[in-house]
Write an enzyme that holds these catalytic residues in place. Structure first.
Site, short mmCIF file in Angstrom:
data_model
loop_
_atom_site.label_atom_id
_atom_site.label_comp_id
_atom_site.label_asym_id
_atom_site.label_seq_id
_atom_site.Cartn_x
_atom_site.Cartn_y
_atom_site.Cartn_z
N GLY A 78 0.83 -1.20 0.00
CA GLY A 78 0.00 0.00 0.00
C GLY A 78 0.87 1.25 0.00
O GLY A 78 2.03 1.20 0.40
N GLN A 124 2.99 10.02 1.38
CA GLN A 124 4.30 9.34 1.40
C GLN A 124 5.17 9.72 0.22
O GLN A 124 6.37 9.47 0.22
CB GLN A 124 4.11 7.82 1.42
CG GLN A 124 3.53 7.30 2.73
CD GLN A 124 3.43 5.79 2.69
OE1 GLN A 124 2.45 5.25 2.17
NE2 GLN A 124 4.42 5.11 3.22
N CYS A 138 5.81 -0.17 7.24
CA CYS A 138 5.46 0.97 6.40
C CYS A 138 6.66 1.33 5.54
O CYS A 138 7.79 1.30 6.03
CB CYS A 138 5.09 2.15 7.29
SG CYS A 138 4.68 3.66 6.40
N LEU A 139 6.41 1.66 4.28
CA LEU A 139 7.50 2.02 3.38
C LEU A 139 8.26 3.25 3.87
O LEU A 139 9.41 3.45 3.51
CB LEU A 139 6.96 2.25 1.96
CG LEU A 139 6.43 1.01 1.23
CD1 LEU A 139 5.69 1.40 -0.03
CD2 LEU A 139 7.56 0.03 0.91
N HIS A 185 -4.35 1.27 7.46
CA HIS A 185 -3.03 1.89 7.49
C HIS A 185 -2.95 3.07 6.51
O HIS A 185 -2.46 4.14 6.84
CB HIS A 185 -1.99 0.81 7.14
CG HIS A 185 -0.57 1.29 7.13
ND1 HIS A 185 0.36 0.90 8.08
CD2 HIS A 185 0.10 2.12 6.30
CE1 HIS A 185 1.52 1.48 7.81
NE2 HIS A 185 1.39 2.22 6.72
N GLU A 186 -3.47 2.86 5.29
CA GLU A 186 -3.37 3.91 4.26
C GLU A 186 -4.30 5.08 4.54
O GLU A 186 -3.92 6.24 4.35
CB GLU A 186 -3.65 3.34 2.86
CG GLU A 186 -2.71 2.21 2.42
CD GLU A 186 -1.24 2.48 2.65
OE1 GLU A 186 -0.80 3.64 2.56
OE2 GLU A 186 -0.51 1.52 2.95
N HIS A 233 -2.76 7.33 7.04
CA HIS A 233 -1.74 8.22 6.47
C HIS A 233 -2.37 9.54 6.02
O HIS A 233 -1.73 10.59 6.10
CB HIS A 233 -1.09 7.57 5.24
CG HIS A 233 0.14 6.75 5.55
ND1 HIS A 233 1.22 7.24 6.23
CD2 HIS A 233 0.46 5.47 5.22
CE1 HIS A 233 2.16 6.31 6.32
NE2 HIS A 233 1.71 5.22 5.73
NI NI Z 1 2.64 3.37 5.54
#
Ligand code: NI
Length: 172
Positions: free
Chosen positions: A46, A51, A95-96, A137-138, A141
């Site tokens: 995701g 981000q 998380c990225l 999660h997304e 963000h």
């Molecule tokens: Ni994330």
């Protein structure tokens, strides 16, 4: 399409609230295309617009619960809102924007999201397991919330080996 740079935890943009998308134009489509390419290249499941430094309510979620023989696919969500949540799951989340960091986060087992597609059309989508976790999660963000704030505890690197080995076993 172009790869976008994924910002990491030091960047203040990650903690800001994203703006509602009102224009479903070529600029938005380019953002979505670039985000998709960036997500696929990252190996993540995701990605949210903040981000990549864009404070718009846009995110991508990979649907990984597919039948055998079917391919995983990316769901584009614009102005997403979780409208239903049920059950509970507890497990490791990453998380990225937080490379090498994982924590135990409690999430609903199943969620339904209402969102708009790239042309502004409203739709609803339901996800379970990892997909439900990813929807939560997304969308977090987009409100500047990151998983480390929600984690019951962060995992020690030594604890990470176990799930990986398990995965290897399952693949074999
Ligand atoms: Ni994330």
């Amino acid at each position: 399409m172009a790869l976008r740079n994924i910002i990491t935890k030091e960047d203040p943009s990650l903690y800001k609230t994203s703006r509602v998308v009102e224009k479903f134009d070529a600029r938005l489509h380019t953002l979505l295309d670039d985000m998709k390419e960036t997500l696929l290249a990252s190996g993540g499941v995701g990605l949210a617009a903040p981000q990549v430094g864009v404070l718009k309510r846009v995110c991508l979620v990979m649907e990984t619960n597919v039948e055998e023989g079917q391919e995983e696919y990316v769901i584009e969500l614009i102005n997403p809102e979780i409208i239903e949540a049920e059950g509970e799951q507890e497990g490791p989340e990453g998380c990225l924007s937080f490379p090498e960091e994982y924590g135990i986060v409690r999430r609903p087992a199943k969620v339904t999201v209402k969102a708009q597609d790239r042309n502004g059309k409203f739709f609803e989508v339901t996800g379970e397991g990892l997909t439900a976790r990813c929807f939560c999660h997304e969308t977090d963000h987009l409100d500047g919330i990151v998983f480390t704030e929600l984690a019951e505890r962060m995992l020690d690197p030594s604890e990470l080996r176990a799930p990986e080995e398990k995965e290897e076993t399952e693949k074999a």
